[in-house]
Design an enzyme around this catalytic site. Structure first.
Site, PDB file in Angstrom:
ATOM      1  CG  MET A 194      -0.371  -0.203   2.533  1.00 26.78           C
ATOM      2  SD  MET A 194       0.310   1.307   3.296  1.00 26.78           S
ATOM      3  CE  MET A 194      -1.179   2.182   3.742  1.00 26.78           C
TER       4      MET A 194
ATOM      5  N   GLY B  31       1.736   3.599   1.885  1.00 26.85           N
ATOM      6  CA  GLY B  31       2.607   4.030   2.956  1.00 26.85           C
ATOM      7  C   GLY B  31       3.827   3.159   3.179  1.00 26.85           C
ATOM      8  CE  LYS B  32       2.867  -1.862   5.344  1.00 26.69           C
ATOM      9  NZ  LYS B  32       1.675  -1.089   5.639  1.00 26.69           N
ATOM     10  CB  ALA B  33       9.829   0.419   2.291  1.00 25.02           C
TER      11      ALA B  33
END
Length: 439
Positions: A197, A199-201
């Protein structure tokens, strides 16, 4: 010496007067990403699988793994992995209490229950010493979370799992690109699920991925949520005969999980572009974050970076949610929440803790998901493994033992030094004026 009036919280000048979004904006989106996504939209193939299969192969190859399967989100990927490992009604799964709910809440949807274990105080990952005594006759799987990008102690965990013939599922949402003794996290257990998603790295939209080297687990994940890839005709895709296991063949055409896990191909298109540059980008993040942590540790007694040792064969990947271990005793007992508040006033991101301990949530104690008149955690003959306060002391103490720090996406030493100076200004004042803890 820093005076009270020097702190921004008390009216002094901010250490970072102007927020520079370019230092932190993520993911990095270029014309290539936009063009790839637009091509899918123009072609009207958002619900197809051709591009997704290309992305899966590239992602599996990049990780050094045989099979990858795209999903609509990370929760779906983990749910399919649990089902593929045989988790069903009355079964138990061990999971660290310090993680996001998506790591394990779906266990209850499968009729199982979660036996929460504590975390290692340094790595913040599942503590191998707190696993074995939790294993019972109905334990099917251990969920490992590489928390905030830090690899868990997989050798020790896999040894316990092997002794008890229990599957290991990696939740690799935080750790795409992290290394454990030279191998990519997500390829160390029996199977892995992960979120991709925004917001992930590794961020490509609302998407997820499963990784495994086990063909049987791969096919079971397909059968659970990918009806169009079981061998039956689909209006969007040609016949795709990826299912070969005899016990799955009678069900081709309908998903055994009764769900649709297909990845939107706009995410697959973006994923292929992001993957091309991902290693280069996380290398720069690694350089920036280690630079920041080195300087913080050199100047402040009481803050230690949550990171892997140098030259250990371990790495932090994209440093998802960078943090420092906070020792309140070094600051006169000042709570981490208060310390974070003072640092935020300087224009610097700082929050105490990360997730809240899951073993204390009512969901895992009293929720009646299937309207049976009793908690789902007990409704199918499970052992009562519910736990209250004090059961996972390290997890429960983390809100006062950890502070989040800025997540730098670029290595710009002069700018990073300003953030270091701001944190050090607060730390120096607090250390010299311990009355702040009661102010």
């Amino acid at each position: 010496m820093v005076k009270k009036s020097d702190l921004a919280f008390y009216g002094g000048p901010k250490s970072i007067p102007v927020y520079d979004d370019s230092m932190f904006h993520w993911p990095i989106v270029t014309h290539e990403d936009l063009s790839a996504v637009n091509d899918v939209i123009r072609a009207g193939t958002m619900s197809g699988t051709t591009l997704t299969k290309q992305f899966e192969k590239e992602f599996a190859d990049w990780n050094g793994c045989k099979y990858a399967l795209g999903a609509c989100n990370g929760t779906a990927a983990i749910t399919a992995a649990l089902w593929a490992c045989g988790v069903g009604a009355g079964d138990e799964v061990i999971c660290p209490s310090m993680t996001y709910w998506a790591s394990c809440a779906c266990v209850l949807n499968l009729g199982g229950t979660v036996n929460f274990a504590d975390i290692d105080p340094v790595s913040l990952c599942l503590d191998p010493k707190d696993i074995e005594h939790r294993i019972g006759p109905r334990t099917k799987a251990i969920i490992v979370v590489h928390y905030c990008g830090h690899p868990a102690d997989m050798d020790a965990i896999m040894a316990v799992a092997k002794r008890h013939n229990v599957k290991v599922i990696e939740d690799n949402s935080h750790a795409v690109g992290s290394l454990y003794k030279g191998r990519k996290c997500g390829t160390l257990g029996d199977i892995a699920g992960m979120s991709m998603m925004a917001g992930k790295a590794f961020a490509i939209g609302e998407a997820g991925m499963m990784l495994t080297n086990d063909r049987e687990l791969y096919e079971r994940c397909i059968a659970y949520g990918h009806y169009e890839r079981t061998g039956a005709p689909s209006r969007f895709n040609p016949v795709d005969r990826q299912i070969t296991m005899p016990d799955l063949l009678p069900y081709i055409g309908l998903p055994l999980g009764g769900v649709k896990h297909r990845m939107n191909q706009t995410c697959a298109a973006m994923g292929r572009v992001q993957l091309e540059y991902f290693q280069e980008r996380i290398n720069e993040i690694d350089q920036a974050m280690n630079y920041f942590m080195d300087r913080i540790e050199n100047r402040i007694d009481g803050l230690i970076g949550h990171r892997t040792p140098r030259n250990s064969g371990l790495s932090m990947g994209g440093w998802y949610v960078p943090a420092c271990h906070y020792n309140p005793e070094k600051f006169g007992g000042l709570p981490a929440e208060r310390f974070s508040e003072l640092v935020r006033a300087e224009g610097i991101h700082c929050v105490n803790g990360v997730n809240s301990p899951l073993h204390l949530f009512n969901f895992f104690h009293t929720a009646d998901i299937f309207h049976q008149g009793r908690p789902t955690a007990l409704a199918f003959g499970q052992r009562d493994v519910r736990q209250g306060k004090g059961a996972c002391p390290v997890s429960e103490s983390l809100s006062n033992r950890l502070v989040q720090v800025p997540w730098f996406k670029h290595f710009r030493p002069d700018e990073i030094d300003q953030y270091v100076d701001g944190v050090c200004k607060v730390a120096e004042y607090v250390s010299n004026h311990l009355i702040l803890c009661t102010a």
